[in-house]
Motif scaffolding. Sequence first.
Motif, PDB file in Angstrom:
ATOM      1  N   GLY A  41     -76.262-150.019  -0.187  1.00  0.00           N
ATOM      2  CA  GLY A  41     -77.197-149.379   0.742  1.00  0.00           C
ATOM      3  C   GLY A  41     -78.372-150.277   1.077  1.00  0.00           C
ATOM      4  O   GLY A  41     -78.835-150.316   2.223  1.00  0.00           O
ATOM      5  N   TRP A  42     -78.852-151.031   0.082  1.00  0.00           N
ATOM      6  CA  TRP A  42     -79.932-151.991   0.340  1.00  0.00           C
ATOM      7  C   TRP A  42     -79.447-153.068   1.306  1.00  0.00           C
ATOM      8  O   TRP A  42     -80.152-153.442   2.248  1.00  0.00           O
ATOM      9  CB  TRP A  42     -80.382-152.625  -0.989  1.00  0.00           C
ATOM     10  N   GLN A  43     -78.230-153.567   1.091  1.00  0.00           N
ATOM     11  CA  GLN A  43     -77.678-154.609   1.960  1.00  0.00           C
ATOM     12  C   GLN A  43     -77.557-154.108   3.401  1.00  0.00           C
ATOM     13  O   GLN A  43     -77.731-154.877   4.348  1.00  0.00           O
ATOM     14  CB  GLN A  43     -76.325-155.056   1.427  1.00  0.00           C
ATOM     15  N   GLN A  44     -77.302-152.814   3.556  1.00  0.00           N
ATOM     16  CA  GLN A  44     -77.178-152.221   4.890  1.00  0.00           C
ATOM     17  C   GLN A  44     -78.525-151.837   5.495  1.00  0.00           C
ATOM     18  O   GLN A  44     -78.579-151.290   6.595  1.00  0.00           O
ATOM     19  CB  GLN A  44     -76.274-150.988   4.807  1.00  0.00           C
ATOM     20  N   GLY A  45     -79.606-152.112   4.769  1.00  0.00           N
ATOM     21  CA  GLY A  45     -80.937-151.875   5.316  1.00  0.00           C
ATOM     22  C   GLY A  45     -81.514-150.510   5.047  1.00  0.00           C
ATOM     23  O   GLY A  45     -82.556-150.155   5.613  1.00  0.00           O
ATOM     24  N   ARG A  46     -80.872-149.714   4.170  1.00  0.00           N
ATOM     25  CA  ARG A  46     -81.360-148.355   3.928  1.00  0.00           C
ATOM     26  C   ARG A  46     -82.563-148.323   2.979  1.00  0.00           C
ATOM     27  O   ARG A  46     -83.262-147.310   2.929  1.00  0.00           O
ATOM     28  CB  ARG A  46     -80.233-147.477   3.374  1.00  0.00           C
ATOM     29  N   TYR A  47     -82.787-149.395   2.237  1.00  0.00           N
ATOM     30  CA  TYR A  47     -83.917-149.428   1.300  1.00  0.00           C
ATOM     31  C   TYR A  47     -84.757-150.679   1.580  1.00  0.00           C
ATOM     32  O   TYR A  47     -84.774-151.626   0.802  1.00  0.00           O
ATOM     33  CB  TYR A  47     -83.416-149.441  -0.148  1.00  0.00           C
ATOM     34  N   PRO A  48     -85.488-150.681   2.701  1.00  0.00           N
ATOM     35  CA  PRO A  48     -86.205-151.903   3.100  1.00  0.00           C
ATOM     36  C   PRO A  48     -87.324-152.292   2.150  1.00  0.00           C
ATOM     37  O   PRO A  48     -87.774-153.440   2.165  1.00  0.00           O
ATOM     38  CB  PRO A  48     -86.755-151.542   4.488  1.00  0.00           C
ATOM     39  N   ASN A  49     -87.783-151.359   1.315  1.00  0.00           N
ATOM     40  CA  ASN A  49     -88.884-151.656   0.404  1.00  0.00           C
ATOM     41  C   ASN A  49     -88.408-152.095  -0.974  1.00  0.00           C
ATOM     42  O   ASN A  49     -89.230-152.316  -1.871  1.00  0.00           O
ATOM     43  CB  ASN A  49     -89.796-150.429   0.260  1.00  0.00           C
ATOM     44  N   LEU A  50     -87.106-152.228  -1.149  1.00  0.00           N
ATOM     45  CA  LEU A  50     -86.543-152.594  -2.449  1.00  0.00           C
ATOM     46  C   LEU A  50     -86.301-154.102  -2.528  1.00  0.00           C
ATOM     47  O   LEU A  50     -85.743-154.699  -1.599  1.00  0.00           O
ATOM     48  CB  LEU A  50     -85.222-151.855  -2.678  1.00  0.00           C
ATOM     49  N   LEU A  51     -86.712-154.705  -3.643  1.00  0.00           N
ATOM     50  CA  LEU A  51     -86.440-156.119  -3.907  1.00  0.00           C
ATOM     51  C   LEU A  51     -85.554-156.219  -5.149  1.00  0.00           C
ATOM     52  O   LEU A  51     -86.032-156.007  -6.266  1.00  0.00           O
ATOM     53  CB  LEU A  51     -87.734-156.897  -4.133  1.00  0.00           C
ATOM     54  N   PRO A  52     -84.271-156.538  -4.998  1.00  0.00           N
ATOM     55  CA  PRO A  52     -83.423-156.777  -6.169  1.00  0.00           C
ATOM     56  C   PRO A  52     -83.673-158.193  -6.711  1.00  0.00           C
ATOM     57  O   PRO A  52     -83.731-159.155  -5.948  1.00  0.00           O
ATOM     58  CB  PRO A  52     -81.992-156.656  -5.610  1.00  0.00           C
ATOM     59  N   ILE A  53     -83.815-158.290  -8.016  1.00  0.00           N
ATOM     60  CA  ILE A  53     -84.068-159.580  -8.660  1.00  0.00           C
ATOM     61  C   ILE A  53     -83.070-159.757  -9.802  1.00  0.00           C
ATOM     62  O   ILE A  53     -83.038-158.952 -10.737  1.00  0.00           O
ATOM     63  CB  ILE A  53     -85.499-159.673  -9.218  1.00  0.00           C
ATOM     64  N   GLY A  54     -82.260-160.800  -9.729  1.00  0.00           N
ATOM     65  CA  GLY A  54     -81.349-161.101 -10.816  1.00  0.00           C
ATOM     66  C   GLY A  54     -82.068-161.858 -11.923  1.00  0.00           C
ATOM     67  O   GLY A  54     -82.965-162.661 -11.652  1.00  0.00           O
ATOM     68  N   LEU A  55     -81.670-161.597 -13.166  1.00  0.00           N
ATOM     69  CA  LEU A  55     -82.232-162.302 -14.318  1.00  0.00           C
ATOM     70  C   LEU A  55     -81.108-163.046 -15.022  1.00  0.00           C
ATOM     71  O   LEU A  55     -80.056-162.467 -15.309  1.00  0.00           O
ATOM     72  CB  LEU A  55     -82.890-161.320 -15.292  1.00  0.00           C
ATOM     73  N   ALA A  56     -81.339-164.333 -15.332  1.00  0.00           N
ATOM     74  CA  ALA A  56     -80.246-165.139 -15.890  1.00  0.00           C
ATOM     75  C   ALA A  56     -80.765-166.272 -16.744  1.00  0.00           C
ATOM     76  O   ALA A  56     -81.899-166.734 -16.578  1.00  0.00           O
ATOM     77  CB  ALA A  56     -79.391-165.717 -14.756  1.00  0.00           C
ATOM     78  N   HIS A  57     -79.913-166.735 -17.654  1.00  0.00           N
ATOM     79  CA  HIS A  57     -80.166-167.970 -18.373  1.00  0.00           C
ATOM     80  C   HIS A  57     -79.860-169.153 -17.458  1.00  0.00           C
ATOM     81  O   HIS A  57     -79.069-169.040 -16.507  1.00  0.00           O
ATOM     82  CB  HIS A  57     -79.272-168.062 -19.616  1.00  0.00           C
ATOM     83  N   ASN A  58     -80.443-170.306 -17.758  1.00  0.00           N
ATOM     84  CA  ASN A  58     -80.169-171.502 -16.962  1.00  0.00           C
ATOM     85  C   ASN A  58     -78.675-171.841 -16.946  1.00  0.00           C
ATOM     86  O   ASN A  58     -78.131-172.275 -15.929  1.00  0.00           O
ATOM     87  CB  ASN A  58     -80.957-172.690 -17.516  1.00  0.00           C
ATOM     88  N   VAL A  59     -78.007-171.644 -18.092  1.00  0.00           N
ATOM     89  CA  VAL A  59     -76.594-172.032 -18.207  1.00  0.00           C
ATOM     90  C   VAL A  59     -75.670-171.132 -17.400  1.00  0.00           C
ATOM     91  O   VAL A  59     -74.466-171.402 -17.307  1.00  0.00           O
ATOM     92  CB  VAL A  59     -76.138-172.034 -19.680  1.00  0.00           C
ATOM     93  N   GLN A  60     -76.210-170.074 -16.812  1.00  0.00           N
ATOM     94  CA  GLN A  60     -75.362-169.168 -16.037  1.00  0.00           C
ATOM     95  C   GLN A  60     -75.211-169.594 -14.580  1.00  0.00           C
ATOM     96  O   GLN A  60     -74.499-168.938 -13.810  1.00  0.00           O
ATOM     97  CB  GLN A  60     -75.916-167.735 -16.108  1.00  0.00           C
ATOM     98  N   GLN A  61     -75.860-170.697 -14.188  1.00  0.00           N
ATOM     99  CA  GLN A  61     -75.672-171.192 -12.830  1.00  0.00           C
ATOM    100  C   GLN A  61     -74.320-171.886 -12.727  1.00  0.00           C
ATOM    101  O   GLN A  61     -73.944-172.698 -13.568  1.00  0.00           O
ATOM    102  CB  GLN A  61     -76.775-172.166 -12.433  1.00  0.00           C
ATOM    103  N   ALA A  62     -73.559-171.544 -11.697  1.00  0.00           N
ATOM    104  CA  ALA A  62     -72.266-172.165 -11.412  1.00  0.00           C
ATOM    105  C   ALA A  62     -72.369-172.926 -10.092  1.00  0.00           C
ATOM    106  O   ALA A  62     -73.218-172.628  -9.249  1.00  0.00           O
ATOM    107  CB  ALA A  62     -71.171-171.110 -11.320  1.00  0.00           C
ATOM    108  N   GLU A  63     -71.503-173.901  -9.929  1.00  0.00           N
ATOM    109  CA  GLU A  63     -71.512-174.668  -8.681  1.00  0.00           C
ATOM    110  C   GLU A  63     -71.149-173.782  -7.499  1.00  0.00           C
ATOM    111  O   GLU A  63     -71.723-173.892  -6.421  1.00  0.00           O
ATOM    112  CB  GLU A  63     -70.528-175.835  -8.785  1.00  0.00           C
ATOM    113  N   HIS A  64     -70.201-172.867  -7.727  1.00  0.00           N
ATOM    114  CA  HIS A  64     -69.762-171.977  -6.648  1.00  0.00           C
ATOM    115  C   HIS A  64     -69.221-170.695  -7.256  1.00  0.00           C
ATOM    116  O   HIS A  64     -68.381-170.736  -8.154  1.00  0.00           O
ATOM    117  CB  HIS A  64     -68.671-172.658  -5.811  1.00  0.00           C
ATOM    118  N   ILE A  65     -69.718-169.558  -6.768  1.00  0.00           N
ATOM    119  CA  ILE A  65     -69.198-168.244  -7.167  1.00  0.00           C
ATOM    120  C   ILE A  65     -68.250-167.768  -6.076  1.00  0.00           C
ATOM    121  O   ILE A  65     -68.675-167.528  -4.942  1.00  0.00           O
ATOM    122  CB  ILE A  65     -70.339-167.220  -7.351  1.00  0.00           C
ATOM    123  N   PRO A  66     -66.946-167.632  -6.366  1.00  0.00           N
ATOM    124  CA  PRO A  66     -66.033-167.088  -5.357  1.00  0.00           C
ATOM    125  C   PRO A  66     -66.366-165.622  -5.098  1.00  0.00           C
ATOM    126  O   PRO A  66     -66.603-164.862  -6.035  1.00  0.00           O
ATOM    127  CB  PRO A  66     -64.648-167.243  -6.007  1.00  0.00           C
TER     128      PRO A  66
END
Length: 203
Positions: A156-181
Amino acid sequence: MPAQQSPQNERQQLRRELQQRRLALSELDLERAGQQVSEHLLSLPQVQQATTIGGYFSVKNELATGPALASLLAQQKQLALPVLHPFCKGHLLFLSYDNNTRFVPNRYQIPEPELNCQHIVPLAQLQVLLVPLVGFDAKGNRMGMGGGFYDRTLSGWQQGRYPNLLPIGLAHNVQQAEHIPTEGWDVPLPMIITPYKIWHFSD
């Protein structure tokens, strides 16, 4: 020539590799990462200005959310944590959380607030939503555990229904991948915080 992996098999293999990276972190690594990400998070104007924030309890070497949740409670923010929806399979509800909240284990043995309809916080009331993840790439693509709970929550946020919402992902440095399919239902994140960096992504 070796047989080409299907996208689904590629995702499953990458998920296992990223989970192994996370499991290899020491207790000291986990503690430091939780503190560093909490400091980054609390420095954000969007978080400082927010009154209602969705969080989650970290399990299995996920980025430790305890320091951030404790600090946000101390700042008198209204917090809400996810609960597996009792009727809509694969969906989440968010219930208010404070130091007096009673917890019960869900079917994944993850602690969640005891279900009480009076404590439901609608997604439209959240200004910030902290999102767990298994992996991410430099475009903001997110890989979760495979259940699709947060992709459904954020559709719903992606479709613009929650314009005041900010999603924030939390991760360790080692969780970065070159490409996520990715698949068509995957929802990329606009921001991800790691101990080393606050990542901002744009379309």
